[in-house]
Structure formats: structure tokens, C-alpha cells
Design an enzyme around this catalytic site. Structure first.
Site, mmCIF file in Angstrom:
data_model
loop_
_atom_site.group_PDB
_atom_site.id
_atom_site.type_symbol
_atom_site.label_atom_id
_atom_site.label_comp_id
_atom_site.label_asym_id
_atom_site.label_seq_id
_atom_site.Cartn_x
_atom_site.Cartn_y
_atom_site.Cartn_z
ATOM 1 C CB THR A 54 65.022 35.225 -103.014
ATOM 2 O OG1 THR A 54 64.544 35.891 -101.847
ATOM 3 C CG2 THR A 54 66.529 35.353 -103.088
ATOM 4 C CG ASP A 55 63.846 30.732 -106.273
ATOM 5 O OD1 ASP A 55 65.072 30.667 -106.075
ATOM 6 O OD2 ASP A 55 63.060 29.838 -105.919
ATOM 7 C CB VAL A 56 61.021 36.103 -109.120
ATOM 8 C CG1 VAL A 56 60.675 37.091 -110.236
ATOM 9 C CG2 VAL A 56 59.977 34.990 -109.060
#
Length: 407
Positions: free
Chosen positions: A177-179
Site C-alpha cells: 500500500t505504501d509503494v
């Protein structure tokens, strides 16, 4: 002379740390932007300490640079700037006057307290593209909450459909999700720059983990919206394609991915599965989905008759998609991964052997290939360089700012 990189001449004021924001700014740096990473003196990006493993120095001992930090911070210059002091904020504004983009991942409202919020800067810097990366966005009842990838994976639904039925929900093995939020942010910044160059107007780009994770539900989210049926975890199976999952072979595991009826028929020929090929229950993909429970165990029996390597060779020759489940060491030894140059070595001042290994940018440009100009910087490595180059400050002026604790 090589062609300039696509973002040559674009300068980024990078107030991000951890993974989502740094992924965004690393991508922009790979495309040629001058990314100035702003870090707190003596502290820096939290991930510098997220180890082991760490880069090994000449003595074979751990340095201060973790592998986690290395993954998202190449092609940047690091300067230290204490934004808790008025002198630090004043220097920040001088730098912003020379920048095209500000990217930040502070909690909502935190930068406004320092006089660096979007609404406070928009009149002074009307061409500035200001991108905020947060857990839950700038609006809504959760806006002021701290957000992390793990929370977003849970709240955004992906964990409810990941893993084996009947066991606890499982997150994806990396901070996906960060990426993905970093990638959405980078794409949005490029669009905002296009608008700015056309109209002269900057704007605020609001990206957050939860929104990204909901968007990343893709077909499963849309399956629910169309049908009203709540998707459930299927292990390694696919909700809309059969067979499309992992099967045991005689010596390991293999992914069989028959995306259409012709591929399934060719697999039946390879396996000698005339009984499955001629069964009307399995003639089309919609029928195979309905009859998944009857078909899958029978495919599994056939898959056990060959080794993984035998299946890979046979499937490739027949034009049926399939492949092994590689451990990460085997990934970097894979001939295709090697041929695509997905491992790179970048010179690093702390590395005992002079370089650190990194994962390459996956994009291949025919005219303006990605350049790995800078290793992930050490804390404050470029403070004097940036202040001298960008602001024209003398050594004496820089020393005076250090004495005031601004840098």
C-alpha cells in the site's frame, strides 16, 4: 550528447520519510528530478535505523545505513534542516522559491503549525505543486489519525481476501500500500506539473494509503459492487479464472495460469487429461469457475506426475502460461531478471567494497534511459553543496546557519 532525462530541471523539496513518500520521490529522481531530501539534524529518516541488515563498512561492521533505507532513497541529495526553529523554516522557504514540487508525509495540520501548510504557501509560491501523502487524506473523520501500511491493508480490505480460507487474515509480504501510494503520488505530480506548465498554476495533490488500498482492490472490489457478494480468501486461486493457482508437482510447486479456454485445452493435451478436456462441465471458463471444486483436485493429480522443471519446459513449448514459485535468491539468479538488469550496483561512501546492491527501476526508455546518478545519501551529506549551489550561500553563511542550529 545523451538526451536530458524527462524531469531534468525539475527540483523536488522532499519532506518524506519511511516508504510511501520516499518511493514517490525516488521515482521522480530516477526520471531526472533533483530531489532534495530534507531531514532532521541528528535523526534523519526513521528507516535509516530499520535493520539489520545494514551496509557493511571497510571493517566489516555495520554502518548506520539500513537496507530498508536504501530501497527508496537513491537519486536524492540529503540536507539537514531543523524545522522546529524559525531559522530552519526561513531556509526552507528560500529553498522552496527554487523548487517546483514539495512532497510531504506529515500528519494533517503539522506543517501548518510551522507556517509550511499548503494554504500558507500557495500565495507566496503560486506555481508550487504541493503533494501530501498521509494515512487517511486531508478530509474525512479519520484525517488526523496516523496511518501505516499494515493498517491500510486491513482497513482497505486486501487482507480479507489474502491467504488461506479458515485462517487469520494475511497481509501482503511487503508494504504494497505504501509503494502503490507512492506510485499514484508520482503520477499525480507529473499531471500537476503538466497543468502548471500550461497555466502557471500549482495545486495541492492529496494522496493517502486508505484511498489507494481501496482503489487497489481492482476486480475484487468491482466484483462486490456489481454482485453484492462479499469476496472471500481463495488461497492462491483466482476469483475469475480457473485454473489459475499454485499446484504441487512431483518435486515442488508450480503456478498454472490458463487465462482462456484454448490454454486450458492445450494443458489437457500436455497432461493427457482427455477426461477433463471432454467434460462439458469444464468447457469454458465460466463453467470451470462454477465447477471449481470438482476440477481443481483432478488437475492437482495430473500436476504431480512431472517435476517443476519438466512442467515449465512443456508449458512454454505449448504456449500455456506457467512458472515456478521462486524464493528471492532465485529471483535474482533468474536469467530473465538478469537480462533485464534488475539488480544494480551503486557507489556508496560507507560501503566496504565501494558499492551497494539495489533493485533497478523497472521502466525501460528507448530515448532517455533511467540513470542512477546518486546512491541513497548519508544523513546531511549534501547540506553544504545544496545551500551553496541552490541558494548561493558562502561557506561563512552556511557556518553561521549551523551555529544557529538551523541545519
Amino acid at each position: 550528447m545523451p538526451a536530458p532525462l524527462p524531469l531534468d530541471g525539475v527540483r523536488i523539496f522532499d519532506l518524506t520519510r519511511i516508504l510511501a513518500g520516499p518511493t514517490c520521490t525516488q521515482l521522480l529522481g530516477d526520471l531526472g528530478a533533483d530531489v532534495i531530501k530534507i531531514e532532521r539534524p541528528g535523526e534523519g529518516d526513521d528507516t535509516r535505523r530499520w535493520g539489520p541488515p545494514y551496509v557493511k563498512g571497510e571493517d566489516g561492521e555495520d554502518t548506520s545505513e539500513s537496507a530498508y533505507y536504501l530501497c527508496a532513497n537513491r537519486n536524492k541529495r540529503s540536507i539537514t534542516l531543523d524545522l522546529s526553529k524559525p531559522e530552519g523554516v526561513a531556509l526552507a522557504k528560500k529553498l522552496l522559491a527554487e523548487c517546483d514540487v514539495l512532497v510531504e508525509n506529515f500528519k494533517v495540520g503539522s506543517l501548518a503549525k510551522l507556517g509550511l501548510g499548503y494554504e500558507q504557501l500557495r500565495e507566496e509560491f503560486p506555481r508550487l505543486v504541493y503533494c501530501s501523502v498521509t494515512g487517511f487524506g486531508q478530509t474525512g473523520p479519520y484525517a488526523k489519525r496516523a496511518g501505516y501500511d499494515f493498517l491500510a491493508q486491513g482497513m482497505g480490505g486486501i487482507m480479507s481476501i489474502t491467504g488461506t480460507p479458515g485462517v487469520e487474515p494475511v497481509k501482503v509480504g511487503v508494504g504494497i500500500t505504501d509503494v502503490m501510494t507512492g506510485m499514484y503520488a508520482a503520477t499525480s505530480i507529473l499531471a500537476a506539473l503538466r497543468h502548471r506548465d500550461r497555466t502557471g498554476e500549482g495545486q495541492h495533490v492529496d494522496c493517502c494509503l486508505l484511498d489507494t488500498q481501496v482503489a487497489w482492490l481492482i476486480n475484487e472490489g468491482t466484483n462486490y459492487l456489481v454482485s453484492g457478494k462479499v469476496p472471500q480468501p481463495l488461497g492462491n486461486a483466482h476469483p475469475n479464472i480457473v485454473p489459475y493457482q499454485v499446484f504441487p508437482t512431483s518435486d515442488g510447486h508450480l503456478i498454472l495460469a490458463c487465462g482462456n479456454d484454448g490454454q486450458f485445452q492445450r494443458w489437457c493435451d500436455l497432461a493427457g487429461a482427455d477426461d477433463l478436456k471432454g467434460d462439458p462441465r469444464f468447457a469454458t471458463n465460466p463453467l470451470r469457475i462454477v465447477n471449481r471444486d470438482a476440477l481443481t483436485p483432478r488437475i492437482a493429480e495430473y500436476m504431480k506426475t512431472k517435476t517443476t522443471d519438466e512442467w515449465v519446459a512443456a508449458l512454454e513449448a505449448a504456449g500455456v502460461p506457467g512458472g515456478p514459485v521462486n524464493t528471492i535468491d532465485r529471483v535474482f539468479e533468474d536469467p530473465q531478471v538478469k537480462a533485464r538488469g534488475m539488480r544494480i550496483e551503486v557507489p556508496h561512501p560507507l560501503a566496504g567494497d565501494g558499492t551497494v546492491p539495489l533493485i533497478a527501476n523497472p521502466v525501460k526508455f528507448s530515448g532517455t534511459p533511467v540513470e542512477y546518478r546518486r546512491a541513497p545519501p548519508t544523513l546531511g551529506q549534501h547540506t553544504d553543496e545544496v545551500l551553496g549551489e541552490v541558494l548561493g550561500m558562502s561557506a561563512e553563511e552556511i557556518a553561521a546557519e549551523k551555529a544557529k542550529g538551523a541545519i
